[in-house]
Write a protein that holds these residues in place. Structure first.
Motif, PDB file in Angstrom:
ATOM      1  N   MET A 174       0.875  -1.172   0.000  1.00 50.65           N
ATOM      2  CA  MET A 174       0.000   0.000   0.000  1.00 50.65           C
ATOM      3  C   MET A 174       0.916   1.227   0.000  1.00 50.65           C
ATOM      4  N   ARG A 175       0.330   2.395  -0.210  1.00 47.41           N
ATOM      5  CA  ARG A 175       1.161   3.604  -0.234  1.00 47.41           C
ATOM      6  C   ARG A 175       1.146   4.250   1.152  1.00 47.41           C
ATOM      7  N   TYR A 176       2.314   4.679   1.589  1.00 48.88           N
ATOM      8  CA  TYR A 176       2.430   5.371   2.875  1.00 48.88           C
ATOM      9  C   TYR A 176       2.167   6.860   2.679  1.00 48.88           C
ATOM     10  N   VAL A 177       1.258   7.428   3.466  1.00 48.27           N
ATOM     11  CA  VAL A 177       1.107   8.885   3.452  1.00 48.27           C
ATOM     12  C   VAL A 177       1.087   9.420   4.881  1.00 48.27           C
ATOM     13  N   SER A 178       1.699  10.571   5.058  1.00 46.51           N
ATOM     14  CA  SER A 178       1.770  11.179   6.381  1.00 46.51           C
ATOM     15  C   SER A 178       1.065  12.531   6.323  1.00 46.51           C
ATOM     16  N   THR A 179       0.159  12.761   7.246  1.00 48.06           N
ATOM     17  CA  THR A 179      -0.541  14.058   7.223  1.00 48.06           C
ATOM     18  C   THR A 179       0.457  15.194   7.500  1.00 48.06           C
ATOM     19  N   ASP A 180       1.433  14.928   8.358  1.00 47.19           N
ATOM     20  CA  ASP A 180       2.444  15.967   8.635  1.00 47.19           C
ATOM     21  C   ASP A 180       3.232  16.320   7.372  1.00 47.19           C
ATOM     22  N   ASP A 181       3.643  15.297   6.625  1.00 46.54           N
ATOM     23  CA  ASP A 181       4.391  15.557   5.379  1.00 46.54           C
ATOM     24  C   ASP A 181       3.530  16.333   4.382  1.00 46.54           C
ATOM     25  N   MET A 182       2.258  15.942   4.288  1.00 42.75           N
ATOM     26  CA  MET A 182       1.362  16.628   3.349  1.00 42.75           C
ATOM     27  C   MET A 182       1.219  18.104   3.718  1.00 42.75           C
ATOM     28  N   ILE A 183       1.134  18.358   5.022  1.00 42.09           N
ATOM     29  CA  ILE A 183       0.998  19.749   5.489  1.00 42.09           C
ATOM     30  C   ILE A 183       2.245  20.558   5.118  1.00 42.09           C
ATOM     31  N   GLU A 184       3.411  19.987   5.394  1.00 38.57           N
ATOM     32  CA  GLU A 184       4.656  20.718   5.129  1.00 38.57           C
ATOM     33  C   GLU A 184       4.867  20.950   3.638  1.00 38.57           C
ATOM     34  N   LYS A 185       4.482  19.969   2.855  1.00 40.30           N
ATOM     35  CA  LYS A 185       4.649  20.086   1.410  1.00 40.30           C
ATOM     36  C   LYS A 185       3.728  21.179   0.874  1.00 40.30           C
ATOM     37  N   ARG A 186       2.509  21.128   1.335  1.00 37.11           N
ATOM     38  CA  ARG A 186       1.526  22.088   0.867  1.00 37.11           C
ATOM     39  C   ARG A 186       1.859  23.516   1.289  1.00 37.11           C
ATOM     40  N   GLU A 187       2.333  23.665   2.509  1.00 36.14           N
ATOM     41  CA  GLU A 187       2.645  24.993   3.042  1.00 36.14           C
ATOM     42  C   GLU A 187       4.047  25.479   2.680  1.00 36.14           C
ATOM     43  N   LYS A 188       4.864  24.549   2.214  1.00 34.43           N
ATOM     44  CA  LYS A 188       6.277  24.826   1.919  1.00 34.43           C
ATOM     45  C   LYS A 188       6.996  25.435   3.125  1.00 34.43           C
ATOM     46  N   ARG A 189       6.650  24.943   4.292  1.00 34.59           N
ATOM     47  CA  ARG A 189       7.340  25.346   5.522  1.00 34.59           C
ATOM     48  C   ARG A 189       7.130  24.241   6.550  1.00 34.59           C
ATOM     49  N   THR A 190       7.917  24.310   7.608  1.00 36.87           N
ATOM     50  CA  THR A 190       7.849  23.227   8.590  1.00 36.87           C
ATOM     51  C   THR A 190       6.682  23.436   9.553  1.00 36.87           C
ATOM     52  N   ILE A 191       6.347  22.355  10.262  1.00 38.11           N
ATOM     53  CA  ILE A 191       5.280  22.443  11.263  1.00 38.11           C
ATOM     54  C   ILE A 191       5.665  23.439  12.353  1.00 38.11           C
ATOM     55  N   ASN A 192       6.934  23.422  12.736  1.00 40.40           N
ATOM     56  CA  ASN A 192       7.406  24.416  13.718  1.00 40.40           C
ATOM     57  C   ASN A 192       7.129  25.836  13.236  1.00 40.40           C
ATOM     58  N   GLU A 193       7.419  26.092  11.962  1.00 40.15           N
ATOM     59  CA  GLU A 193       7.198  27.449  11.422  1.00 40.15           C
ATOM     60  C   GLU A 193       5.710  27.810  11.422  1.00 40.15           C
ATOM     61  N   ILE A 194       4.866  26.845  11.097  1.00 40.96           N
ATOM     62  CA  ILE A 194       3.422  27.126  11.083  1.00 40.96           C
ATOM     63  C   ILE A 194       2.941  27.481  12.494  1.00 40.96           C
ATOM     64  N   PHE A 195       3.363  26.685  13.465  1.00 35.43           N
ATOM     65  CA  PHE A 195       2.958  26.951  14.855  1.00 35.43           C
ATOM     66  C   PHE A 195       3.474  28.320  15.327  1.00 35.43           C
ATOM     67  N   THR A 196       4.740  28.598  15.022  1.00 36.98           N
ATOM     68  CA  THR A 196       5.340  29.835  15.506  1.00 36.98           C
ATOM     69  C   THR A 196       4.702  31.056  14.861  1.00 36.98           C
ATOM     70  N   LYS A 197       4.493  30.983  13.557  1.00 40.51           N
ATOM     71  CA  LYS A 197       4.007  32.160  12.852  1.00 40.51           C
ATOM     72  C   LYS A 197       2.485  32.315  12.943  1.00 40.51           C
ATOM     73  N   ASP A 198       1.760  31.212  12.776  1.00 38.40           N
ATOM     74  CA  ASP A 198       0.292  31.313  12.683  1.00 38.40           C
ATOM     75  C   ASP A 198      -0.464  30.681  13.845  1.00 38.40           C
ATOM     76  N   GLY A 199       0.230  29.935  14.681  1.00 38.26           N
ATOM     77  CA  GLY A 199      -0.421  29.352  15.847  1.00 38.26           C
ATOM     78  C   GLY A 199      -1.038  27.980  15.598  1.00 38.26           C
ATOM     79  N   GLU A 200      -1.384  27.320  16.695  1.00 42.44           N
ATOM     80  CA  GLU A 200      -1.900  25.948  16.596  1.00 42.44           C
ATOM     81  C   GLU A 200      -3.246  25.881  15.870  1.00 42.44           C
ATOM     82  N   GLU A 201      -4.115  26.877  16.103  1.00 38.10           N
ATOM     83  CA  GLU A 201      -5.441  26.831  15.461  1.00 38.10           C
ATOM     84  C   GLU A 201      -5.334  26.761  13.940  1.00 38.10           C
TER      85      GLU A 201
END
Ligand code: S3P
Length: 177
Positions: A27-54
């Protein structure tokens, strides 16, 4: 076959197990975290720091919908993805949801060497883990099956998942049996 969705707290082994089970079941492996980072072109840390958890949770919900709509995938879900009911509903609609658990000490041990999880980049990660785990337990309990990764070897966990998806397990069974 239905998708396989691995949920559970950070550091319970979702990524390792999801990658291996995907290989084993072709089967194909997919990670929601990877999809988020790819789509946003930034890391999860950057999203939290700049835009917050919400904001992160908003993006995560969109990605969950997208992942759940795929076929023949093993989804490695971010630890907080199940906090929104709509996400759990989407996962359950197309997949078998399996929660991985581990005790606090193992989670502390497995997560302490990494810095990519903003929720644990705090002065007292141990306390944070305890608080988050307590708050999230009822959400993780909604999974179809639960595997305690501290009680089994990696190989046993993989075998257990194969049994689950082949219909040899029923919700409520004690795992592994
Ligand atoms: C989170 C878990 C992380 C990631 C983000 C938030 C959480 O994923 O989505 O840092 O809220 O538990 P992993 O569970 O894959 O570490």
């Amino acid at each position: 076959m239905k998708n396989i969705v691995l949920i559970g707290f950070m550091g319970t082994g979702k990524t390792t197990i999801a990658t291996q089970i995907a290989r084993r079941l072709k089967m194909r492996y997919v990670s929601t975290d990877d999809m988020i980072e790819k789509r946003e072109k930034r890391t999860i840390n950057e999203i939290f720091t700049k835009d917050g958890e919400e904001r992160f949770r908003e993006i995560e919900s969109e990605v969950v919908r997208e992942a759940a709509a795929m076929n023949n995938v093993v989804i490695d879900a971010g630890g907080g993805a199940v906090l929104r009911e709509e996400n759990m509903a989407a996962f359950k609609e197309t997949g078998t949801v399996i929660c991985l658990t581990a005790d606090e000490a193992s989670i502390m041990e497995r997560t302490k060497k990494y810095k990519h999880r903003p929720l644990l980049n705090v002065p007292d990660p141990k306390r944070k883990i305890r608080d988050l785990m307590a708050r999230r337990t009822p959400f993780y309990a909604k999974a179809d099956f639960t595997i305690d990764t501290g009680a089994v070897t990696l190989r046993q966990a993989l075998d257990e998942i194969v049994k689950i998806v082949s219909g040899a397990r029923h919700p409520g069974d004690t795992l592994p049996g």
